[in-house]
Scaffold this motif. Sequence first.
Motif, PDB file in Angstrom:
ATOM      1  N   GLN A   7       0.846  -1.178   0.000  1.00 11.52           N
ATOM      2  CA  GLN A   7       0.000   0.000   0.000  1.00 11.52           C
ATOM      3  C   GLN A   7       0.891   1.242   0.000  1.00 11.52           C
ATOM      4  OE1 GLN A   7      -3.441   0.169  -0.251  1.00 11.52           O
ATOM      5  NE2 GLN A   7      -2.874   2.282  -0.703  1.00 11.52           N
ATOM      6  N   PRO A   8       1.072   1.894  -1.172  1.00 14.10           N
ATOM      7  CA  PRO A   8       1.927   3.083  -1.234  1.00 14.10           C
ATOM      8  C   PRO A   8       1.320   4.240  -0.457  1.00 14.10           C
ATOM      9  CG  PRO A   8       1.542   2.139  -3.413  1.00 14.10           C
ATOM     10  CD  PRO A   8       0.557   1.507  -2.488  1.00 14.10           C
ATOM     11  N   PRO A   9       2.157   5.221  -0.084  1.00 15.15           N
ATOM     12  CA  PRO A   9       1.636   6.409   0.599  1.00 15.15           C
ATOM     13  C   PRO A   9       0.879   7.303  -0.373  1.00 15.15           C
ATOM     14  CG  PRO A   9       3.961   6.684   0.145  1.00 15.15           C
ATOM     15  CD  PRO A   9       3.606   5.277  -0.262  1.00 15.15           C
ATOM     16  N   ALA A  10       0.077   8.190   0.198  1.00 16.75           N
ATOM     17  CA  ALA A  10      -0.686   9.136  -0.624  1.00 16.75           C
ATOM     18  C   ALA A  10      -0.796  10.433   0.158  1.00 16.75           C
ATOM     19  CB  ALA A  10      -2.060   8.559  -0.959  1.00 16.75           C
ATOM     20  N   GLY A  11      -1.391  11.430  -0.463  1.00 18.99           N
ATOM     21  CA  GLY A  11      -1.598  12.694   0.226  1.00 18.99           C
ATOM     22  C   GLY A  11      -1.097  13.861  -0.591  1.00 18.99           C
ATOM     23  N   ARG A  12      -1.329  15.058  -0.055  1.00 18.50           N
ATOM     24  CA  ARG A  12      -0.961  16.282  -0.748  1.00 18.50           C
ATOM     25  C   ARG A  12       0.558  16.354  -0.937  1.00 18.50           C
ATOM     26  NH1 ARG A  12      -3.366  21.273  -1.518  1.00 18.50           N
ATOM     27  NH2 ARG A  12      -1.958  23.065  -1.607  1.00 18.50           N
ATOM     28  N   GLY A  13       1.011  16.645  -2.151  1.00 18.41           N
ATOM     29  CA  GLY A  13       2.430  16.811  -2.433  1.00 18.41           C
ATOM     30  C   GLY A  13       3.205  15.516  -2.561  1.00 18.41           C
TER      31      GLY A  13
END
Length: 719
Positions: A7-13
Amino acid sequence: MLPLRFQPPAGRGVRVDTHGYAGYRVGPRYDPLLAKVVARGATPDAAAAATRRALAGFDVAGVAVTLGLLQAVLARPELVDGTLDTTFVDRHLAELAAAPRETVLPAPGAPAPGAPAAGDAAGNGSAPGPAVEVPADRTAVRASRPGVVVALPTPAGQVVAAGGEVVVLESMKMEHPVTAERPARVETVVVAVGDAVEAGELLAVLADADAADAPGRTEDLDPDRIRPDLAEVRDRRHGGLDAGRPAAIARRRSAGRRTARENVADLLDPDSLVEYGALTLAAQRARRSTAELVARTPADGIVTGTGTVGGRPVAVLAYDYTVLAGTQGVLNHRKTDRLLELAERDRLPVVVFAEGGGGRPGDTDTSAVTQLDVPTFRLFARLRDRVPTVAVVAGYCFAGNAALAGACELIVATEGSSLGMGGPAMIEGGGLGVVAPGDVGPMPVQWANGVVDLLVPDDRAAAAAARRYLRHVAGDPVAGGHADQRLLRHLVPENRLRAYDVRRVVDTLCDTGSVVELRGGFGAGMVTALARLDGRAVGVIANDPEHLGGAIDGDAADKATAFLTLCQARGLPVVSLCDTPGFMVGPDAERTATVRRFGTMFVAGARLTVPLVTVVLRKGYGLGAMAMAGGDLHAPVLTVAWPTGEFGGMGLEGAVRLGFRDELAAITDETARRARYDELVAGYYERGKALGVATVFEIDDVIDPADTRAVVSRALRGR
């Protein structure tokens, strides 16, 4: 290798580029890049911190990853301040690899939803087979690394020798055999070709067998066997040697010439050549087949390499006239440049056998239009005065080949050669007429004008001269005898007006057989020679009273200037044997630009940092004598004179005529005038003879000629 969670990271930037997913089987054939994580920040420090946070939220399990190492790199201040370079990870690998992985994830739990169980066929590639029990009296053959089975050389039921191959795995595009430790029979093979296996996974089960039943290993049977790939290289290499080119070599020998490779062998110590680019072919694949290039253009027409002369390393370039007339092609230049860069880096002397016709217009495998951007000539010229450079000119040497020769500090040429900055084709193309190659720059011309330093009979003598020069400037002492030094007392006549052979003085003074005169056809009033004193290498300059009474004309000054510069560059002490009435003057002399030429001789003397000893044999007059002493009589480490020495601001006779012109003119009787003139000259001579000058310490001593060798050697000792 099967990621159970992914599960890769996600989010703003934060951006993640990946092809992975939970249950994806990582293939062992390549170094897998699972994902690329990109994070943004307003400053380098902020961007690094954002990337570290993203990596801490990357949920992956079931496969080895480098998250901890990457986080450690991102935490280093060198990354932010710009001092981190491409060798940083290599230099700090142990420290970085040991860094703990940072995570914001909960403790590992069950596989992610939707992920197949280990061994599920949903992953790429086949799943491991059923477990196999290995009895205690059997040997398990296990995978040494992750990989894919690509061959099973020994099927079940056959006997394999110790070291024989049981399974072959492919990993990272390389095949890795898995072998038996001792003779054995293959009982079971539990994998098939195409299976992906993990390190330590069971591949086969072996039972001990009698060594007599095992086949021999073919690679142990014949150590002299030449494999096809080696045979191809050996055949190609043989084709570039003299033995592999009988027709071309026969033509060369019919002309009485030695080959490029023979010249190199004559120069270097036996078995010391390390050749560069022996398999190079001319850049003409667009117009010739490979077979033709192999046959006609071996080494692209130049032998380049390093070796030793007298045990000291040197670089050698030998243009091969039997290959495209020794011309300079695209790859020929590249080979030359490679060697010149090595010579500059390692401070190697360079010898170039320069026979050849210059630039080659027939190369096709290049986008160049003029090839005026090749660095060859700049690289070679830059070596001047940094390392010894020697050119051997034999046969025809034109254009680019001649440019290299002209940049050398020493040019050795063979009789009958022709050396010129343009060959017949260039001369005719420039509208300057049709000229035979031998008439472009024949040796009678180049010897007389000072271009050639040493003129020798043939190729062998040229290589020997180059070798001797390199050993001389290397500075190694060579023991040798010498003539009876008492002879020196009689080589300068008692009659001060009688000429003599100054070369006999040089030969007698120096070690027997050590004198090598340079530029003997040019600047007849000045003798310049390499020699040895008590085994030590020195340079010798001497005025020749048999030419212009020893006066220094423009050519003699140029010759002395070049030689002093050479001695300075090579660290050779200078012994100056002075017998000159001064510089040549008068309208005819001035037409030869003597002001500049004489001035340059003074400059060369003033720049000497090597020891200089001046011995005045007879005349030491005016500016010419000062130039022979490096600028003034106290510039040398020692200035001495023989009893025959005489000194003056100008020639004695001229000084009398100038200083007593009115007095002599007032004497009407010619006999009386002559008597008064002789009386004045005798008086000047008495005051200016060596003993008189020594009393006012304008020179350091007056010595017995028989002691000259000992005095000079002592003066040079320790310097």
